[in-house]
Design a protein around this motif. Structure first.
Motif, short mmCIF file in Angstrom:
data_model
loop_
_atom_site.label_atom_id
_atom_site.label_comp_id
_atom_site.label_asym_id
_atom_site.label_seq_id
_atom_site.Cartn_x
_atom_site.Cartn_y
_atom_site.Cartn_z
N ALA A 1 20.17 -24.32 -74.67
CA ALA A 1 19.94 -22.85 -75.02
C ALA A 1 19.77 -23.10 -76.46
O ALA A 1 20.32 -24.03 -77.17
N SER A 2 18.97 -22.33 -77.24
CA SER A 2 18.82 -22.43 -78.56
C SER A 2 20.26 -22.20 -79.26
O SER A 2 20.31 -22.52 -80.62
N TRP A 3 21.06 -21.45 -78.45
CA TRP A 3 22.41 -21.13 -79.45
C TRP A 3 23.54 -22.26 -78.97
O TRP A 3 24.63 -22.11 -79.48
N CYS A 4 23.19 -23.23 -78.37
CA CYS A 4 24.10 -24.12 -77.80
C CYS A 4 24.15 -25.41 -78.72
O CYS A 4 23.38 -26.18 -78.77
N ARG B 1 22.35 -30.70 -80.72
CA ARG B 1 22.92 -32.03 -81.54
C ARG B 1 22.28 -33.23 -80.71
O ARG B 1 22.16 -34.36 -81.38
N GLU B 2 22.10 -32.85 -79.09
CA GLU B 2 21.81 -33.93 -78.36
C GLU B 2 20.18 -34.23 -78.31
O GLU B 2 19.62 -35.20 -78.07
N ASN B 3 19.49 -32.92 -78.84
CA ASN B 3 17.99 -33.01 -78.85
C ASN B 3 17.24 -34.20 -79.55
O ASN B 3 16.42 -34.77 -78.98
N PRO B 4 17.71 -34.53 -80.69
CA PRO B 4 17.21 -35.72 -81.38
C PRO B 4 17.09 -36.98 -80.40
O PRO B 4 16.17 -37.66 -80.37
N ASN B 5 18.26 -37.38 -79.74
CA ASN B 5 18.32 -38.39 -78.62
C ASN B 5 17.37 -38.37 -77.62
O ASN B 5 16.48 -39.27 -77.45
N PRO C 1 25.43 -28.63 -72.71
CA PRO C 1 24.09 -28.98 -72.10
C PRO C 1 24.63 -29.56 -70.62
O PRO C 1 25.70 -29.97 -70.43
N GLN C 2 23.76 -29.60 -69.73
CA GLN C 2 23.93 -30.35 -68.51
C GLN C 2 22.58 -30.76 -68.20
O GLN C 2 21.41 -30.12 -68.14
#
Length: 444
Positions: free
Chosen positions: A341-344, A349-353, A414-415
């Motif tokens: 979610a955008s608020w998570c 922080r995991e998105n760049p990976n 995240p999951q």
């Protein structure tokens, strides 16, 4: 009206001159009369209904017996454990609508509460000292080891005291006694190996008392939680759990409590070993308790799609552009199903990976499908653009009530689930280096 919610219940357990045990309940303001329940690992079930002797007064009649744990309350969500059997009188006081907060007045029940407090204090001290030990060295480490040894001695003294004081309290203490690895683990490769093999060191499961002890269930829950949280391969987890259960008579009541505790944790964590141990339960109890076995079999069927090796359930939701997209549209590719979610913060922080992994393997057959638990369309789209998430996205914009998240049992983000080309689950919750290593294993 408010005062009526706090009317108390008074229950008295006593022995008559004819050695007839009576649990007398003087209930004020309860809509239904209290009952006594037992727990067998699968469910709570009523074992005594009272006789109404006069208005607001109920009596349970027993033959005196060895102390056992029961639960008293108005239903399975409003009850408290109570030890009954040997004492001449047991008094339970508390709000009728809050049996969990009831006060139990009897020597053995008061001693049990004291024991629980002492065990919690010793465990808290052991945990704190263990952390200090890991961060220390030299003389400082030796001093901490000495403190742990003193704590071990207190545990042993408490166990001996309880065994002398009351048999049932001795069983509770025994199943909760584990000495420190630092002073007792010399013959083991590491701390988790020591834990796995010594956790039940002081417990004699041949004693029939463990058939009726709720702590049998709770201890196997605790044991399983630690085992699967240690980062071990599922095969090793299974070996340890099998080893602990092998001490029990297959198909007995103790085995039922223990195996139920194991299965409950594995299901909660969506661990692949759930199918194996739940299958053991069905095989062991299909004849003696067909209802419990059928219930477990239903859980097996439900969980087949959520554990490694199972088929991920298909679904359809709308993309940011309002078009419908299904998981099955990506069949033929290795897919990372990403709940976010955008608020998570941790998700972002995991998105760049994930972006880096996507760019590296997208031409080799890797794809990502993000399922957002957002409620606001604008924030969802903005986060996609800001983080450069150039893969597929869907959502129903219902937040935590997202229908896909509900179907997949998502309770935190995240999951992730990594799916093979046929839509079978390869792994759950891979992130960072673990995700990178698994993708390298698949594509390189």
């Amino acid at each position: 009206m408010i005062r009526s919610l706090w009317v108390s219940v008074l229950c008295v357990f006593s022995l008559s001159a004819a050695a007839q045990a009576i649990l007398r309940c003087e209930v004020q303001g309860c809509r239904v009369s209290p009952a006594l329940f037992e727990f067998d690992g699968s469910s709570f079930f009523p074992v005594r209904q009272p006789d109404k002797v006069e208005e607001n007064v109920y009596e349970f009649q027993f033959r005196p017996s060895e102390n056992r744990f029961y639960y008293i309350g108005t239903n399975t969500s409003n009850m408290t454990p109570v030890i009954l059997g040997e004492e001449e009188e047991v008094v339970v006081k508390g709000p009728c609508l809050n049996f969990r907060g009831a006060r139990i007045e009897s020597p053995v029940n008061e001693a049990y509460l004291s024991l629980k407090k002492r065990m919690e204090e010793l465990q808290s001290r052991t945990t704190a000292l263990g952390r200090q030990y890991q961060l220390s060295s030299g003389e400082s480490r030796d001093k901490i080891a000495a403190e742990l040894k003193k704590t071990d001695e207190e545990k042993l003294a408490l166990l001996e005291e309880m065994e002398k004081e009351n048999s049932i309290l001795g069983k509770v203490a025994a199943i909760n006694t584990l000495l420190s690895y630092q002073n007792n683990g010399g013959n083991y490769e590491n701390e988790i190996d020591y834990f796995a093999r010594e956790y039940f060191h002081f417990t004699d499961f041949e004693d029939p008392a463990y058939q009726y002890l709720p702590w049998t269930y709770e201890s196997f829950r605790n044991y399983t939680t630690v085992i699967i949280s240690a980062g071990l391969p599922e095969e090793q987890q299974r070996l340890y759990l099998d080893g602990a259960l092998s001490k029990l008579e297959r198909g007995g009541l103790t085995h039922k409590l223990a195996l139920s505790g194991v299965a409950a944790v594995l299901k909660q964590k969506s661990n692949g070993n759930f199918l194996y141990f739940a299958g053991q339960f069905v095989d062991a109890f299909k004849d003696s308790d067909p209802s419990a076995a059928a219930g477990m079999q239903a859980q097996i069927e439900q969980m087949r799609t959520f554990v490694v090796g199972g088929q991920a359930p298909d679904f359809t939701q709308k993309t940011p552009e309002g078009e419908e997209m299904s998981l099955s549209d990506l069949r033929g590719k290795v897919v990372l199903l990403d709940f976010w979610a955008s608020w998570c913060g941790p998700c972002r922080r995991e998105n760049p990976n994930v972006v880096r992994m996507y760019k590296k393997y997208k031409d080799k057959g890797f794809d990502v499908l993000g399922v957002s638990l957002d409620k606001a369309h604008d924030r969802w789209v903005q986060a996609i653009e800001q983080d450069g998430l150039v893969w597929h996205h869907v959502s129903d914009l219902k937040g935590w009530s997202n229908e896909v998240a509900q179907a997949y049992g998502v309770r935190s983000i995240p999951q992730t689930l990594l799916l093979d080309k046929e839509g079978r689950i390869l792994a759950r919750n891979l992130r960072g280096e673990a995700l990178e290593a698994r993708l390298a294993e698949i594509f390189e």
